[in-house]
Scaffold this motif. Structure first.
Motif, PDB file in Angstrom:
ATOM      1  N   PRO A 153      65.765  38.609  53.201  1.00  0.00           N
ATOM      2  CA  PRO A 153      66.401  38.122  51.958  1.00  0.00           C
ATOM      3  C   PRO A 153      67.817  37.594  52.180  1.00  0.00           C
ATOM      4  O   PRO A 153      68.204  36.555  51.627  1.00  0.00           O
ATOM      5  N   GLU A 154      68.588  38.298  53.004  1.00  0.00           N
ATOM      6  CA  GLU A 154      69.965  37.853  53.278  1.00  0.00           C
ATOM      7  C   GLU A 154      69.968  36.567  54.100  1.00  0.00           C
ATOM      8  O   GLU A 154      70.771  35.654  53.846  1.00  0.00           O
ATOM      9  N   LEU A 155      69.054  36.467  55.070  1.00  0.00           N
ATOM     10  CA  LEU A 155      68.969  35.256  55.888  1.00  0.00           C
ATOM     11  C   LEU A 155      68.619  34.039  55.040  1.00  0.00           C
ATOM     12  O   LEU A 155      69.178  32.955  55.218  1.00  0.00           O
ATOM     13  N   VAL A 156      67.701  34.229  54.115  1.00  0.00           N
ATOM     14  CA  VAL A 156      67.318  33.122  53.232  1.00  0.00           C
ATOM     15  C   VAL A 156      68.500  32.694  52.386  1.00  0.00           C
ATOM     16  O   VAL A 156      68.806  31.501  52.263  1.00  0.00           O
ATOM     17  N   GLN A 157      69.198  33.664  51.808  1.00  0.00           N
ATOM     18  CA  GLN A 157      70.330  33.329  50.955  1.00  0.00           C
ATOM     19  C   GLN A 157      71.436  32.611  51.736  1.00  0.00           C
ATOM     20  O   GLN A 157      72.048  31.653  51.249  1.00  0.00           O
ATOM     21  N   GLN A 158      71.674  33.057  52.963  1.00  0.00           N
ATOM     22  CA  GLN A 158      72.684  32.401  53.796  1.00  0.00           C
ATOM     23  C   GLN A 158      72.331  30.936  54.040  1.00  0.00           C
ATOM     24  O   GLN A 158      73.187  30.053  53.989  1.00  0.00           O
ATOM     25  N   VAL A 202      57.977  31.093  53.418  1.00  0.00           N
ATOM     26  CA  VAL A 202      58.247  29.728  52.984  1.00  0.00           C
ATOM     27  C   VAL A 202      58.767  29.774  51.554  1.00  0.00           C
ATOM     28  O   VAL A 202      58.161  30.410  50.681  1.00  0.00           O
ATOM     29  N   ALA A 203      59.900  29.132  51.333  1.00  0.00           N
ATOM     30  CA  ALA A 203      60.483  29.050  49.990  1.00  0.00           C
ATOM     31  C   ALA A 203      60.534  27.589  49.570  1.00  0.00           C
ATOM     32  O   ALA A 203      60.914  26.716  50.359  1.00  0.00           O
ATOM     33  N   PHE A 204      60.129  27.334  48.349  1.00  0.00           N
ATOM     34  CA  PHE A 204      60.245  25.988  47.798  1.00  0.00           C
ATOM     35  C   PHE A 204      61.654  25.826  47.236  1.00  0.00           C
ATOM     36  O   PHE A 204      62.114  26.649  46.438  1.00  0.00           O
ATOM     37  N   ALA A 253      60.873  22.333  51.558  1.00  0.00           N
ATOM     38  CA  ALA A 253      60.377  23.675  51.834  1.00  0.00           C
ATOM     39  C   ALA A 253      61.225  24.285  52.942  1.00  0.00           C
ATOM     40  O   ALA A 253      61.475  23.647  53.968  1.00  0.00           O
ATOM     41  N   LEU A 254      61.669  25.504  52.724  1.00  0.00           N
ATOM     42  CA  LEU A 254      62.494  26.216  53.696  1.00  0.00           C
ATOM     43  C   LEU A 254      61.626  27.280  54.347  1.00  0.00           C
ATOM     44  O   LEU A 254      61.137  28.180  53.679  1.00  0.00           O
ATOM     45  N   LYS A 255      61.445  27.164  55.651  1.00  0.00           N
ATOM     46  CA  LYS A 255      60.533  28.050  56.370  1.00  0.00           C
ATOM     47  C   LYS A 255      61.294  28.921  57.353  1.00  0.00           C
ATOM     48  O   LYS A 255      62.151  28.443  58.093  1.00  0.00           O
ATOM     49  N   PHE A 256      60.948  30.209  57.363  1.00  0.00           N
ATOM     50  CA  PHE A 256      61.501  31.160  58.319  1.00  0.00           C
ATOM     51  C   PHE A 256      60.360  31.777  59.126  1.00  0.00           C
ATOM     52  O   PHE A 256      59.734  32.738  58.691  1.00  0.00           O
ATOM     53  N   PRO A 257      60.043  31.219  60.297  1.00  0.00           N
ATOM     54  CA  PRO A 257      58.998  31.832  61.134  1.00  0.00           C
ATOM     55  C   PRO A 257      59.503  33.146  61.729  1.00  0.00           C
ATOM     56  O   PRO A 257      60.716  33.380  61.843  1.00  0.00           O
ATOM     57  N   VAL A 258      58.567  34.001  62.110  1.00  0.00           N
ATOM     58  CA  VAL A 258      58.935  35.218  62.828  1.00  0.00           C
ATOM     59  C   VAL A 258      59.746  34.828  64.061  1.00  0.00           C
ATOM     60  O   VAL A 258      59.405  33.868  64.749  1.00  0.00           O
ATOM     61  N   PRO A 259      60.840  35.525  64.343  1.00  0.00           N
ATOM     62  CA  PRO A 259      61.703  35.130  65.459  1.00  0.00           C
ATOM     63  C   PRO A 259      60.958  35.091  66.785  1.00  0.00           C
ATOM     64  O   PRO A 259      60.012  35.837  67.022  1.00  0.00           O
ATOM     65  N   GLY A 260      61.426  34.207  67.657  1.00  0.00           N
ATOM     66  CA  GLY A 260      60.823  34.093  68.976  1.00  0.00           C
ATOM     67  C   GLY A 260      60.721  32.644  69.392  1.00  0.00           C
ATOM     68  O   GLY A 260      61.161  31.732  68.697  1.00  0.00           O
ATOM     69  N   GLY A 299      66.346  30.334  63.137  1.00  0.00           N
ATOM     70  CA  GLY A 299      65.002  29.803  63.258  1.00  0.00           C
ATOM     71  C   GLY A 299      64.535  29.061  62.028  1.00  0.00           C
ATOM     72  O   GLY A 299      63.372  28.625  61.955  1.00  0.00           O
ATOM     73  N   ALA A 300      65.415  28.878  61.045  1.00  0.00           N
ATOM     74  CA  ALA A 300      65.022  28.241  59.784  1.00  0.00           C
ATOM     75  C   ALA A 300      64.682  26.773  59.985  1.00  0.00           C
ATOM     76  O   ALA A 300      65.339  26.063  60.753  1.00  0.00           O
ATOM     77  N   LEU A 301      63.651  26.337  59.276  1.00  0.00           N
ATOM     78  CA  LEU A 301      63.232  24.944  59.287  1.00  0.00           C
ATOM     79  C   LEU A 301      63.229  24.428  57.858  1.00  0.00           C
ATOM     80  O   LEU A 301      62.636  25.053  56.973  1.00  0.00           O
ATOM     81  N   LEU A 302      63.885  23.297  57.638  1.00  0.00           N
ATOM     82  CA  LEU A 302      63.823  22.637  56.338  1.00  0.00           C
ATOM     83  C   LEU A 302      62.839  21.489  56.472  1.00  0.00           C
ATOM     84  O   LEU A 302      63.038  20.570  57.272  1.00  0.00           O
ATOM     85  N   LEU A 303      61.771  21.548  55.690  1.00  0.00           N
ATOM     86  CA  LEU A 303      60.658  20.613  55.811  1.00  0.00           C
ATOM     87  C   LEU A 303      60.466  19.833  54.519  1.00  0.00           C
ATOM     88  O   LEU A 303      60.828  20.302  53.434  1.00  0.00           O
ATOM     89  N   GLU A 304      59.874  18.655  54.647  1.00  0.00           N
ATOM     90  CA  GLU A 304      59.461  17.962  53.424  1.00  0.00           C
ATOM     91  C   GLU A 304      58.454  18.854  52.698  1.00  0.00           C
ATOM     92  O   GLU A 304      57.699  19.596  53.325  1.00  0.00           O
ATOM     93  N   ARG A 305      58.467  18.792  51.377  1.00  0.00           N
ATOM     94  CA  ARG A 305      57.574  19.659  50.626  1.00  0.00           C
ATOM     95  C   ARG A 305      56.193  19.011  50.477  1.00  0.00           C
ATOM     96  O   ARG A 305      56.079  17.871  50.054  1.00  0.00           O
ATOM     97  N   LEU A 306      55.179  19.789  50.834  1.00  0.00           N
ATOM     98  CA  LEU A 306      53.794  19.379  50.649  1.00  0.00           C
ATOM     99  C   LEU A 306      53.167  20.236  49.554  1.00  0.00           C
ATOM    100  O   LEU A 306      53.814  21.130  49.002  1.00  0.00           O
ATOM    101  N   GLN A 307      51.923  19.978  49.251  1.00  0.00           N
ATOM    102  CA  GLN A 307      51.209  20.771  48.255  1.00  0.00           C
ATOM    103  C   GLN A 307      50.591  21.973  48.958  1.00  0.00           C
ATOM    104  O   GLN A 307      49.464  21.925  49.451  1.00  0.00           O
TER     105      GLN A 307
END
Length: 302
Positions: free
Chosen positions: A32-37, A59-61, A71-78, A107-115
């Protein structure tokens, strides 16, 4: 800015929360803190967290500063998170979701939003396979110089000992022996290598605005196309096994996909057996035993 607490979806918590002291569990608690940052740093507005979501990422829209959805994606670290970003940069939106920004530290990825709720699995089987073939064809590009991706040969070699040990536990000795032999011999016969999605299946292709269908969630490798296509052969295998003449239908699927993408039929058959056995053994030992046994049954049919 988010105004409500950010909660990881329950599916993600259930999948990753088994080890209370492990680093993945710590990442999950800090999520939650990583997403907010990242929302604050990239000036994003949270619409909602995608639920039920997946079992290996959040994944957060969101909306960018100009109102464009993303879309903001946070994969498991690695290593996998960095590999995904690298593959998306190679494709640059050609057949795959477009990467807008990435952050190496989180590791955050900002992606175009898909359905996110509309994948190729929503289509009838024949149509889904046709669209999937057209999509994966676009992803098979020459690997760039200095690329960071492992090869199929390296992946197979790394899996060999684990596959043998797990195969003994699952009671799948003869099939595992055949799969291991294929894993040793197939990479030696490769004449041309491509960037591969690595985990390509119908559920990994989502509806988009820029293009009708775009691939997401790669586990990229470099190798021959038949390895990538083999995972698509396994799609909806349960439906195939439930029908009559399953063995003949499985072989026809291999032939149809191979011919539609100009892939050698025998190599596709061999890689399909390998990937079915690998997945079946893994499921039998540590996941869904019934599904594992069905995958091994499918492997015997191809």
């Amino acid at each position: 800015m988010a105004t409500a607490p950010i909660e990881p979806p329950q599916r993600l918590v259930s999948a990753l929360g088994g080890d209370p002291e492990g680093p993945v569990r710590a990442w999950l608690a800090a999520l939650p803190e990583l997403v907010q940052q990242r929302l604050d740093s990239w000036e994003l507005t949270l619409d909602r967290v995608h639920a039920p979501g997946g079992s290996s990422s959040l994944v957060a829209f969101v909306r960018q500063q100009d109102g464009t959805p993303a879309a903001l994606k946070f994969p498991v670290p690695g290593r996998a998170a960095a590999q995904e970003a690298a593959a998306l940069r190679v494709w640059d939106g050609w057949g795959a979701v477009r990467l807008l920004r990435s952050d190496e530290t989180s590791g955050a990825l900002l992606l175009e939003r898909l359905q996110g709720s509309v994948s190729l699995r929503s289509l009838p089987e024949a149509k889904a396979l046709l669209e999937a073939a057209g999509t994966v064809r676009r992803l098979w590009v020459a690997p760039p110089a200095g690329h960071p991706f492992a090869t199929v040969a390296e992946r197979v070699a790394a899996d060999a000992e684990r596959l043998r040990a797990a195969g003994d536990s699952a009671g799948a000795g003869p099939l595992v022996d055949e799969a291991l032999e294929l894993g040793r011999s197939l990479p030696a016969g490769v004449t041309e290598e491509f960037v591969l999605h690595g985990a390509f299946r119908q559920g990994k292709v989502l509806a988009g605005e820029r293009a009708p269908w775009l691939a997401v969630g790669p586990a990229p490798l470099v190798g021959e196309r038949a390895y990538d296509l083999a995972r698509l052969v396994l799609d909806r295998f349960e439906d195939l096994l439930a029908g009559s003449g399953a063995a003949a239908v499985a072989r026809r699927r291999v032939a149809k996909l191979a011919d539609s993408l100009d892939v050698d039929r025998e190599r596709l058959r061999d890689w399909t057996l390998y990937r079915a056995v690998r997945a079946g053994v893994r499921e039998s030992v540590s996941g869904d035993r019934r599904r594992g046994e069905s995958l091994l049954e499918f492997a015997a049919y191809v």
